[in-house]
Design a protein around this motif. Sequence first.
Motif, mmCIF file in Angstrom:
data_model
loop_
_atom_site.group_PDB
_atom_site.id
_atom_site.type_symbol
_atom_site.label_atom_id
_atom_site.label_comp_id
_atom_site.label_asym_id
_atom_site.label_seq_id
_atom_site.Cartn_x
_atom_site.Cartn_y
_atom_site.Cartn_z
ATOM 1 N N GLY A 306 29.162 42.992 30.213
ATOM 2 C CA GLY A 306 29.566 42.963 28.820
ATOM 3 C C GLY A 306 30.858 43.736 28.633
ATOM 4 O O GLY A 306 30.994 44.845 29.158
ATOM 5 N N THR A 307 31.794 43.155 27.928
ATOM 6 C CA THR A 307 33.043 43.858 27.616
ATOM 7 C C THR A 307 33.119 44.063 26.111
ATOM 8 O O THR A 307 32.709 43.185 25.337
ATOM 9 N N PRO A 308 33.606 45.213 25.662
ATOM 10 C CA PRO A 308 33.623 45.518 24.224
ATOM 11 C C PRO A 308 34.417 44.487 23.424
ATOM 12 O O PRO A 308 35.460 43.998 23.858
ATOM 13 N N ASP A 309 33.900 44.179 22.243
ATOM 14 C CA ASP A 309 34.577 43.225 21.368
ATOM 15 C C ASP A 309 34.270 43.587 19.918
ATOM 16 O O ASP A 309 33.108 43.831 19.556
ATOM 17 N N ALA A 310 35.303 43.609 19.095
ATOM 18 C CA ALA A 310 35.141 44.039 17.702
ATOM 19 C C ALA A 310 34.238 43.101 16.918
ATOM 20 O O ALA A 310 33.490 43.534 16.031
ATOM 21 N N GLU A 311 34.287 41.806 17.201
ATOM 22 C CA GLU A 311 33.503 40.834 16.430
ATOM 23 C C GLU A 311 32.078 40.701 16.952
ATOM 24 O O GLU A 311 31.112 40.712 16.173
ATOM 25 N N TRP A 312 31.920 40.582 18.277
ATOM 26 C CA TRP A 312 30.624 40.276 18.858
ATOM 27 C C TRP A 312 29.874 41.516 19.364
ATOM 28 O O TRP A 312 28.723 41.415 19.745
ATOM 29 N N GLY A 313 30.514 42.651 19.352
ATOM 30 C CA GLY A 313 29.917 43.842 19.952
ATOM 31 C C GLY A 313 30.230 43.892 21.432
ATOM 32 O O GLY A 313 30.877 44.812 21.919
ATOM 33 N N GLN A 314 29.789 42.873 22.160
ATOM 34 C CA GLN A 314 30.140 42.682 23.556
ATOM 35 C C GLN A 314 30.367 41.205 23.821
ATOM 36 O O GLN A 314 29.705 40.345 23.212
ATOM 37 N N LEU A 315 31.295 40.933 24.700
ATOM 38 C CA LEU A 315 31.486 39.569 25.175
ATOM 39 C C LEU A 315 30.812 39.409 26.526
ATOM 40 O O LEU A 315 30.910 40.296 27.388
ATOM 41 N N VAL A 316 30.130 38.289 26.725
ATOM 42 C CA VAL A 316 29.600 37.964 28.042
ATOM 43 C C VAL A 316 30.786 37.571 28.921
ATOM 44 O O VAL A 316 31.467 36.579 28.645
ATOM 45 N N THR A 317 31.027 38.377 29.952
ATOM 46 C CA THR A 317 32.199 38.173 30.806
ATOM 47 C C THR A 317 31.761 37.876 32.227
ATOM 48 O O THR A 317 30.967 38.627 32.804
ATOM 49 N N ALA A 318 32.271 36.786 32.777
ATOM 50 C CA ALA A 318 31.995 36.427 34.172
ATOM 51 C C ALA A 318 33.110 36.962 35.056
ATOM 52 O O ALA A 318 34.289 36.670 34.827
ATOM 53 N N VAL A 319 32.728 37.765 36.038
ATOM 54 C CA VAL A 319 33.676 38.266 37.030
ATOM 55 C C VAL A 319 33.446 37.435 38.287
ATOM 56 O O VAL A 319 32.385 37.519 38.910
ATOM 57 N N VAL A 320 34.438 36.623 38.637
ATOM 58 C CA VAL A 320 34.246 35.565 39.634
ATOM 59 C C VAL A 320 35.131 35.773 40.851
ATOM 60 O O VAL A 320 36.326 36.075 40.731
ATOM 61 N N VAL A 321 34.515 35.593 42.020
ATOM 62 C CA VAL A 321 35.271 35.434 43.261
ATOM 63 C C VAL A 321 35.355 33.923 43.514
ATOM 64 O O VAL A 321 34.344 33.279 43.802
ATOM 65 N N PRO A 322 36.533 33.325 43.358
ATOM 66 C CA PRO A 322 36.629 31.869 43.513
ATOM 67 C C PRO A 322 36.403 31.429 44.959
ATOM 68 O O PRO A 322 36.775 32.137 45.904
ATOM 69 N N ALA A 323 35.796 30.275 45.117
ATOM 70 C CA ALA A 323 35.652 29.712 46.455
ATOM 71 C C ALA A 323 37.015 29.401 47.050
ATOM 72 O O ALA A 323 37.242 29.576 48.255
ATOM 73 N N ASP A 324 37.937 28.956 46.192
ATOM 74 C CA ASP A 324 39.323 28.711 46.589
ATOM 75 C C ASP A 324 40.210 29.372 45.539
ATOM 76 O O ASP A 324 40.290 28.886 44.400
ATOM 77 N N PRO A 325 40.861 30.472 45.889
ATOM 78 C CA PRO A 325 41.675 31.189 44.897
ATOM 79 C C PRO A 325 42.749 30.313 44.250
ATOM 80 O O PRO A 325 43.177 30.586 43.122
ATOM 81 N N ALA A 326 43.160 29.254 44.953
ATOM 82 C CA ALA A 326 44.186 28.379 44.398
ATOM 83 C C ALA A 326 43.629 27.457 43.314
ATOM 84 O O ALA A 326 44.393 26.916 42.507
ATOM 85 N N VAL A 327 42.318 27.265 43.327
ATOM 86 C CA VAL A 327 41.694 26.370 42.336
ATOM 87 C C VAL A 327 40.468 27.066 41.749
ATOM 88 O O VAL A 327 39.317 26.701 42.041
ATOM 89 N N PRO A 328 40.658 28.097 40.931
ATOM 90 C CA PRO A 328 39.516 28.811 40.362
ATOM 91 C C PRO A 328 38.820 27.984 39.298
ATOM 92 O O PRO A 328 39.413 27.059 38.726
ATOM 93 N N PRO A 329 37.557 28.278 39.012
ATOM 94 C CA PRO A 329 36.851 27.545 37.961
ATOM 95 C C PRO A 329 37.429 27.881 36.590
ATOM 96 O O PRO A 329 37.895 28.999 36.357
ATOM 97 N N THR A 330 37.405 26.933 35.694
ATOM 98 C CA THR A 330 37.865 27.191 34.333
ATOM 99 C C THR A 330 36.749 27.812 33.509
ATOM 100 O O THR A 330 35.556 27.633 33.810
ATOM 101 N N LEU A 331 37.127 28.527 32.472
ATOM 102 C CA LEU A 331 36.124 29.102 31.578
ATOM 103 C C LEU A 331 35.292 28.005 30.943
ATOM 104 O O LEU A 331 34.063 28.134 30.826
ATOM 105 N N ASP A 332 35.935 26.895 30.541
ATOM 106 C CA ASP A 332 35.180 25.804 29.912
ATOM 107 C C ASP A 332 34.119 25.247 30.850
ATOM 108 O O ASP A 332 32.992 24.943 30.421
ATOM 109 N N SER A 333 34.445 25.117 32.136
ATOM 110 C CA SER A 333 33.459 24.563 33.068
ATOM 111 C C SER A 333 32.304 25.526 33.282
ATOM 112 O O SER A 333 31.145 25.106 33.432
#
Length: 370
Positions: A306-333
């Motif tokens: 969780g990261t601090p956020d004025a509106e939500w209190g905390q944001l759900v945050t994904a900390v990702v190690v990409p399988a391929d750093p050149a093609v990381p996953p998008t937030l939408d996906s």
Amino acid sequence: MPELVALALPGGPGFVAELRRAWDEGHAVLPIDLRLPPAARDAVLAMAAPRWVVDEGGERHERPASRPVGDGDALVVATSGTTGSPKGVVLTHAAVGASARATSSRLGVARTHDRWLACLPLAHVGGLSVVTRALVTDTPLTVLAGFDAEAVMAEARRGATLVSLVATALARIDASLFRTIVLGGSRPPVPRPANTVATYGMTETGSGVVYEGLAIDGVEIRIDGGGEVWLRGPMLLRCYRDGIDPKDADGWLPTGDLGEWRAGGRLHVLGRRGDLVITGGENVWPEAVEAVLARHPAVAEVAVVGTPDAEWGQLVTAVVVPADPAVPPTLDSLRTLAKEHLPAFAAPRSVRFVDALPRTNLGKVKRAEL
């Protein structure tokens, strides 16, 4: 007077011999993690105050300002430090014996047919308990200096039937070579081999005390009104090295983990109380989200915080190690995948990419460092 003997030794026959020697002399043992940098190693020694340190040549070096241990004490084990500075957990011979007998009974260990393989760090209870379990029950034992996938599989081919691993190690071997694999340290993978047994425990419990959601013999579990898991049993610590006993007057240990009962009266651990993310008034458990996001083909590893956020209190945050750093996953996906399996509020609202997740030696993510 019983004293504390620190073993600054790699895994192997020498470690086992020095452990036996100290026990035969009536002393307790503190295993030292040789991978620690000098300052961290000195901090552990200062906390535990052993009388002697045994070096790799088997020589005992006396230290100043040592403190004796209590009669019947067998081990002092440093906690992993994921919730603060490491503490010295004091385990008695009675506790070590109770743990060894109960776990061996649950796993159906037969000393005439089975052989334990120890390959996890012996400075942590998950690895050390394999050694002590084998010694107490007189079960054959092989101890490696550390985890090496080829060496582990070679020992299985030579007759080792039982091993304790963490999830990252399990992924690197042919699990079918062993009769049973005890899994601890972090969330087990899904799916996982049928011959694995997921355990729950901590340094203070001397090893895993809940196997596949069910308590081993002698262990009691309760969940208090706030959802915290409490444990009681003969294998729990006597106290910490500073003399503080975390158990209540009736012998119950608060774990700091929140949990719930599921089908068949099985305990399901949700996570550390401090790991809970509260976003927009909704509770989100990181491990549930991580289990879903890990299925994304572009994700090699993921942790949720969780990261601090004025509106939500905390944001759900994904900390990702990409399988391929050149093609990381998008937030939408990532959000789309999460919402296919979880409530929408549990889907990550931000993503951060890293080269590696900070972990303890047993594979637990150090969320405080994310």
